[in-house]
Design a protein around this motif. Sequence first.
Motif, mmCIF file in Angstrom:
data_model
loop_
_atom_site.group_PDB
_atom_site.id
_atom_site.type_symbol
_atom_site.label_atom_id
_atom_site.label_comp_id
_atom_site.label_asym_id
_atom_site.label_seq_id
_atom_site.Cartn_x
_atom_site.Cartn_y
_atom_site.Cartn_z
ATOM 1 N N GLY A 163 0.818 -1.220 0.000
ATOM 2 C CA GLY A 163 0.000 0.000 0.000
ATOM 3 C C GLY A 163 0.848 1.265 0.000
ATOM 4 O O GLY A 163 0.456 2.279 0.575
ATOM 5 N N LEU A 164 2.012 1.196 -0.637
ATOM 6 C CA LEU A 164 2.894 2.370 -0.670
ATOM 7 C C LEU A 164 2.695 3.223 -1.913
ATOM 8 O O LEU A 164 3.109 4.373 -1.946
ATOM 9 C CB LEU A 164 4.369 1.921 -0.623
ATOM 10 C CG LEU A 164 4.915 1.476 0.731
ATOM 11 C CD1 LEU A 164 6.312 0.897 0.577
ATOM 12 C CD2 LEU A 164 4.933 2.639 1.713
ATOM 13 N N THR A 165 2.073 2.627 -2.950
ATOM 14 C CA THR A 165 1.967 3.360 -4.210
ATOM 15 C C THR A 165 0.642 4.113 -4.297
ATOM 16 O O THR A 165 -0.369 3.677 -3.752
ATOM 17 C CB THR A 165 2.082 2.394 -5.417
ATOM 18 O OG1 THR A 165 1.325 1.225 -5.133
ATOM 19 C CG2 THR A 165 3.506 2.005 -5.681
ATOM 20 N N LEU A 166 0.663 5.233 -5.013
ATOM 21 C CA LEU A 166 -0.566 6.020 -5.170
ATOM 22 C C LEU A 166 -1.375 5.523 -6.359
ATOM 23 O O LEU A 166 -2.590 5.542 -6.339
ATOM 24 C CB LEU A 166 -0.214 7.505 -5.345
ATOM 25 C CG LEU A 166 0.252 8.215 -4.072
ATOM 26 C CD1 LEU A 166 0.697 9.638 -4.379
ATOM 27 C CD2 LEU A 166 -0.837 8.217 -3.001
ATOM 28 N N ARG A 167 -0.650 5.079 -7.433
ATOM 29 C CA ARG A 167 -1.362 4.595 -8.623
ATOM 30 C C ARG A 167 -1.278 3.076 -8.662
ATOM 31 O O ARG A 167 -0.365 2.496 -9.227
ATOM 32 C CB ARG A 167 -0.739 5.172 -9.886
ATOM 33 C CG ARG A 167 -1.093 6.625 -10.109
ATOM 34 C CD ARG A 167 -0.533 7.139 -11.412
ATOM 35 N NE ARG A 167 0.911 6.958 -11.492
ATOM 36 C CZ ARG A 167 1.647 7.212 -12.558
ATOM 37 N NH1 ARG A 167 1.087 7.631 -13.657
ATOM 38 N NH2 ARG A 167 2.940 7.030 -12.547
ATOM 39 N N GLN A 168 -2.206 2.424 -8.008
ATOM 40 C CA GLN A 168 -2.221 0.964 -7.902
ATOM 41 C C GLN A 168 -2.880 0.357 -9.150
ATOM 42 O O GLN A 168 -3.990 0.773 -9.497
ATOM 43 C CB GLN A 168 -3.063 0.600 -6.673
ATOM 44 C CG GLN A 168 -2.917 -0.786 -6.202
ATOM 45 C CD GLN A 168 -2.002 -0.853 -4.978
ATOM 46 O OE1 GLN A 168 -1.224 0.053 -4.729
ATOM 47 N NE2 GLN A 168 -2.088 -1.916 -4.249
ATOM 48 N N PRO A 169 -2.227 -0.611 -9.843
ATOM 49 C CA PRO A 169 -2.929 -1.256 -10.962
ATOM 50 C C PRO A 169 -4.178 -1.980 -10.453
ATOM 51 O O PRO A 169 -4.210 -2.410 -9.292
ATOM 52 C CB PRO A 169 -1.919 -2.261 -11.511
ATOM 53 C CG PRO A 169 -0.665 -2.078 -10.766
ATOM 54 C CD PRO A 169 -0.901 -1.164 -9.608
ATOM 55 N N PRO A 170 -5.226 -2.133 -11.304
ATOM 56 C CA PRO A 170 -6.501 -2.705 -10.830
ATOM 57 C C PRO A 170 -6.343 -4.129 -10.297
ATOM 58 O O PRO A 170 -7.123 -4.565 -9.463
ATOM 59 C CB PRO A 170 -7.374 -2.696 -12.095
ATOM 60 C CG PRO A 170 -6.440 -2.520 -13.243
ATOM 61 C CD PRO A 170 -5.248 -1.779 -12.721
ATOM 62 N N PHE A 171 -5.331 -4.858 -10.775
ATOM 63 C CA PHE A 171 -5.180 -6.268 -10.377
ATOM 64 C C PHE A 171 -4.270 -6.457 -9.163
ATOM 65 O O PHE A 171 -4.060 -7.573 -8.711
ATOM 66 C CB PHE A 171 -4.627 -7.094 -11.551
ATOM 67 C CG PHE A 171 -3.402 -6.484 -12.193
ATOM 68 C CD1 PHE A 171 -2.153 -6.612 -11.613
ATOM 69 C CD2 PHE A 171 -3.515 -5.786 -13.374
ATOM 70 C CE1 PHE A 171 -1.036 -6.049 -12.194
ATOM 71 C CE2 PHE A 171 -2.399 -5.214 -13.978
ATOM 72 C CZ PHE A 171 -1.155 -5.353 -13.377
#
Length: 255
Positions: free
Chosen positions: A220-228
């Motif tokens: 949960g560190l990224t702001l733009r998480q891929p949908p999968f």
Amino acid sequence: MPTVRQLLQFKANGKQIVALTAWDFAIAQILDAAGVDLILVGDSLAMVTLGYENTLPLTLDEIIHHAKAVKRGVKNALIVVDLPFLSYQTSPEVAIESAGRILKETGAQAVKLEGGYPRMIETITRLVEAGIPVMGHIGLTPQSVHQLGYRQQGQTEIDRERLILAAVELERAGVFSIVLEHIPADLAKSISEKLSIPTIGIGAGVDCDGQVLVTADLLGLTLRQPPFAKAYVDLRAIITQAVQDYSADVKSVGS
Ligand code: KIV
């Protein structure tokens, strides 16, 4: 430490391969101690660690720098390092030079490269002949973002056939495993059943021979998480709280 040959046994024995990405010493130590089988120093570090817009700007020197730190933190896992954009596409000779530098300078056991059939076949063959273990990567290939975007691949019959052919030809050329990124689950299942080498899925359903995630997404560190990509914890919130608590402690003195 599993060798690439031992990784093949995972599939033969019906054992799933657990793979995650790492970009520095601390993360690598944690993943390794937690029993991850394969640690990928993926070029996603361009975005999650270095703040680039996509993976294209990452240089060979940059990934080698990070892979050396990862290697220092790993006792057991197999380490695979991504060949960055344009460190292998121009010719097999350039690919051998780049992959050779990765193996010599980082101590990693294998490299990964993106692309299918017929584009990468000669390069893979030459790398394998030179004694360099190669992992393939087909489906969504982020280094081709300006051609493909980040959308799911393998949606049309022609595209499905193209990906199946690529997987079969990559195995024939000598890759020890293939990452299948963001393709329909039933296609990933058919490819996995066709090959004797293990497939490692990301956004490709559960019927691959193993799974990989970008660790920054998992945490949960990224702001733009891929949908999968599933976040198993919200470290961004936990870190923010810790920093605010620390900040309050510091400011409370003398007030
Ligand atoms: O760079 C990377 O992290 C990867 C994974 C998405 C497989 O290639």
